[in-house]
Design a protein around this motif. Structure first.
Motif, mmCIF file in Angstrom:
data_model
loop_
_atom_site.group_PDB
_atom_site.id
_atom_site.type_symbol
_atom_site.label_atom_id
_atom_site.label_comp_id
_atom_site.label_asym_id
_atom_site.label_seq_id
_atom_site.Cartn_x
_atom_site.Cartn_y
_atom_site.Cartn_z
ATOM 1 N N ALA A 38 68.693 25.184 51.456
ATOM 2 C CA ALA A 38 67.604 25.978 50.461
ATOM 3 C C ALA A 38 67.510 25.216 49.140
ATOM 4 O O ALA A 38 66.403 25.582 48.566
ATOM 5 N N TYR A 39 68.229 24.177 48.649
ATOM 6 C CA TYR A 39 68.130 23.430 47.530
ATOM 7 C C TYR A 39 68.209 21.956 47.648
ATOM 8 O O TYR A 39 68.855 21.509 48.658
ATOM 9 N N ASP A 40 67.538 21.315 46.913
ATOM 10 C CA ASP A 40 67.812 19.860 46.666
ATOM 11 C C ASP A 40 68.870 19.463 45.693
ATOM 12 O O ASP A 40 68.469 19.125 44.598
ATOM 13 N N VAL A 41 70.112 19.396 45.972
ATOM 14 C CA VAL A 41 71.054 19.520 44.798
ATOM 15 C C VAL A 41 71.578 18.011 44.572
ATOM 16 O O VAL A 41 71.782 17.234 45.628
ATOM 17 N N GLY A 42 71.850 17.719 43.336
ATOM 18 C CA GLY A 42 72.138 16.322 42.944
ATOM 19 C C GLY A 42 73.665 16.201 42.908
ATOM 20 O O GLY A 42 74.170 15.197 42.891
ATOM 21 N N ARG A 43 74.255 17.425 42.279
ATOM 22 C CA ARG A 43 75.591 17.379 42.057
ATOM 23 C C ARG A 43 76.341 18.642 42.156
ATOM 24 O O ARG A 43 75.723 19.698 41.922
ATOM 25 N N VAL A 44 77.472 18.726 41.795
ATOM 26 C CA VAL A 44 78.333 20.067 42.060
ATOM 27 C C VAL A 44 79.288 20.111 40.807
ATOM 28 O O VAL A 44 79.897 19.049 40.540
ATOM 29 N N VAL A 45 79.173 21.037 40.160
ATOM 30 C CA VAL A 45 80.220 21.430 39.116
ATOM 31 C C VAL A 45 81.215 22.540 39.481
ATOM 32 O O VAL A 45 80.585 23.514 39.972
ATOM 33 N N ALA A 46 82.321 22.461 39.157
ATOM 34 C CA ALA A 46 83.273 23.550 39.527
ATOM 35 C C ALA A 46 84.534 23.677 38.415
ATOM 36 O O ALA A 46 84.834 22.915 37.834
ATOM 37 N N SER A 47 84.658 25.102 38.357
ATOM 38 C CA SER A 47 86.114 25.357 37.666
ATOM 39 C C SER A 47 86.973 24.690 38.452
ATOM 40 O O SER A 47 87.101 24.126 39.478
ATOM 41 N N ASP A 48 88.256 23.874 37.548
ATOM 42 C CA ASP A 48 89.186 23.175 38.056
ATOM 43 C C ASP A 48 90.413 23.983 38.696
ATOM 44 O O ASP A 48 91.425 23.572 39.012
ATOM 45 N N LEU A 49 90.223 25.384 38.719
ATOM 46 C CA LEU A 49 91.294 26.014 39.528
ATOM 47 C C LEU A 49 91.303 25.992 40.934
ATOM 48 O O LEU A 49 90.501 25.424 41.484
ATOM 49 N N ARG A 76 80.740 18.313 50.115
ATOM 50 C CA ARG A 76 80.863 17.237 51.238
ATOM 51 C C ARG A 76 79.606 17.693 52.084
ATOM 52 O O ARG A 76 79.088 16.834 52.496
ATOM 53 N N LEU A 77 79.035 18.967 52.157
ATOM 54 C CA LEU A 77 78.051 19.096 53.213
ATOM 55 C C LEU A 77 76.693 18.752 52.222
ATOM 56 O O LEU A 77 75.764 18.509 52.966
ATOM 57 N N LEU A 78 76.747 18.854 51.061
ATOM 58 C CA LEU A 78 75.546 18.490 50.152
ATOM 59 C C LEU A 78 75.392 16.836 50.077
ATOM 60 O O LEU A 78 74.501 16.430 49.572
ATOM 61 N N ASP A 79 76.373 16.229 50.258
ATOM 62 C CA ASP A 79 76.728 14.885 50.312
ATOM 63 C C ASP A 79 76.522 14.468 48.661
ATOM 64 O O ASP A 79 75.542 13.295 48.311
ATOM 65 N N CYS A 80 77.243 15.197 47.870
ATOM 66 C CA CYS A 80 76.973 14.709 46.549
ATOM 67 C C CYS A 80 78.428 15.022 45.627
ATOM 68 O O CYS A 80 79.296 15.376 46.298
ATOM 69 N N PRO A 81 78.532 14.249 44.431
ATOM 70 C CA PRO A 81 79.741 14.410 43.861
ATOM 71 C C PRO A 81 80.070 15.906 43.219
ATOM 72 O O PRO A 81 79.205 16.643 42.991
ATOM 73 N N VAL A 82 81.377 16.068 43.057
ATOM 74 C CA VAL A 82 81.741 17.212 42.386
ATOM 75 C C VAL A 82 82.441 16.946 41.163
ATOM 76 O O VAL A 82 83.211 15.812 41.164
ATOM 77 N N GLU A 83 82.260 17.705 39.997
ATOM 78 C CA GLU A 83 83.025 17.606 39.052
ATOM 79 C C GLU A 83 83.724 18.691 38.499
ATOM 80 O O GLU A 83 83.123 19.653 38.640
ATOM 81 N N TYR A 84 84.909 18.712 37.982
ATOM 82 C CA TYR A 84 85.779 19.815 37.626
ATOM 83 C C TYR A 84 85.713 19.869 36.237
ATOM 84 O O TYR A 84 85.943 19.102 35.364
ATOM 85 N N GLU A 85 85.651 21.376 35.778
ATOM 86 C CA GLU A 85 85.424 21.425 34.498
ATOM 87 C C GLU A 85 86.284 22.770 33.913
ATOM 88 O O GLU A 85 86.079 23.976 34.585
ATOM 89 N N HIS A 86 87.296 22.597 33.056
ATOM 90 C CA HIS A 86 87.974 23.760 32.405
ATOM 91 C C HIS A 86 87.232 24.810 31.964
ATOM 92 O O HIS A 86 87.588 25.894 32.215
ATOM 93 N N GLY A 87 86.156 24.437 31.383
ATOM 94 C CA GLY A 87 85.179 25.772 30.704
ATOM 95 C C GLY A 87 84.784 26.787 31.738
ATOM 96 O O GLY A 87 84.528 27.927 31.393
ATOM 97 N N TRP A 88 84.606 26.298 33.085
ATOM 98 C CA TRP A 88 84.201 27.297 33.996
ATOM 99 C C TRP A 88 85.337 28.096 34.455
ATOM 100 O O TRP A 88 85.164 28.988 35.518
#
Length: 221
Positions: A52-63, A75-87
């Motif tokens: 559904a989307y042309d995603v460039g990156r993933v940001v996620a809570s670090d829990l 992995r399915l999006l074939d893009c990097p993931v960044e973990y962020e305490h703020g989320w």
């Protein structure tokens, strides 16, 4: 929002199901893992986002539960993931692990649906107030938006609480309304389009894409 930002998109997703979701236990910052159903939901989420989307990156809570959701998605999006305490979800301190019924019956001072905004100011021992958690989430949102490129699409994997307060904020709702009148199932998808005119919520809490039909009991984490 940066000058000239045009049609950037933020796709917000809740994590997959955990055992504590099923048991209606307050998770807060506890290191709870996904159930088998939760892992299936995360995979279905990743496939849906890929289609559904042309995603460039993933940001996620670090829990833990958001990491376990974000990894297969990225992995399915074939893009990097960044973990962020703020989320992260709100920290509920010493009450983590108790059921919602136990907490709200024994400690009605935390029941926003009963006493309103005063409950949002109450800080649990070892945790944070709803107002403090809201400010943390909105700070993470503002930093994310400031760093968006023109036309970029980013996925944020987070928790029910941050989704309620953020979507309510974007709609101009007060905190009590935002927390009591919305629903975000496990791996629900909400989409925000960002333009020079401001943010527009174009999709809220969608789980229709899921084929499994598996859902967890509603709770905010």
């Amino acid at each position: 929002m940066g000058s000239g930002l045009h049609d950037a998109t933020v796709v917000l997703a809740r994590h997959g199901e955990t055992t504590w979701n099923r048991e209606r236990r307050i998770q807060g910052w506890a290191p709870t893992s996904l159930t088998d159903t939760g892992r299936e939901q995360a995979t279905a989420l990743g496939r849906h986002l890929t289609d559904a989307y042309d995603v460039g990156r993933v940001v996620a809570s670090d829990l833990r539960r958001t990491r376990e959701t974000a990894r297969p998605v990225a992995r399915l999006l074939d893009c990097p993931v960044e973990y962020e305490h703020g989320w992260r979800e709100r920290s509920f301190g010493v009450y983590q692990g108790l059921t919602y019924e136990e907490v709200f019956e024994r400690h009605p001072e935390f029941a926003v649906h009963e006493i309103g905004i005063e409950a949002a100011r109450t800080e649990p021992e070892g945790g944070e107030s709803l107002l403090a958690a809201r400010e943390r989430v909105l700070d993470a949102w503002n930093r994310l938006v400031a760093a968006l490129d023109d036309g970029e699409t980013v996925v944020v994997v987070t928790h029910g609480g941050p989704l309620y307060v953020l979507l309510g904020h974007l709609r101009g709702q007060d905190l009590v309304t935002a927390l009591t009148e919305h629903d975000q199932g496990n791996c629900a998808v909400s989409t925000v389009r960002l333009t020079d005119e401001g943010p527009v919520v174009v999709c809220d809490g969608d789980t229709a894409y899921r084929e499994s039909g598996a859902t967890a009991a509603r709770n905010p984490e």
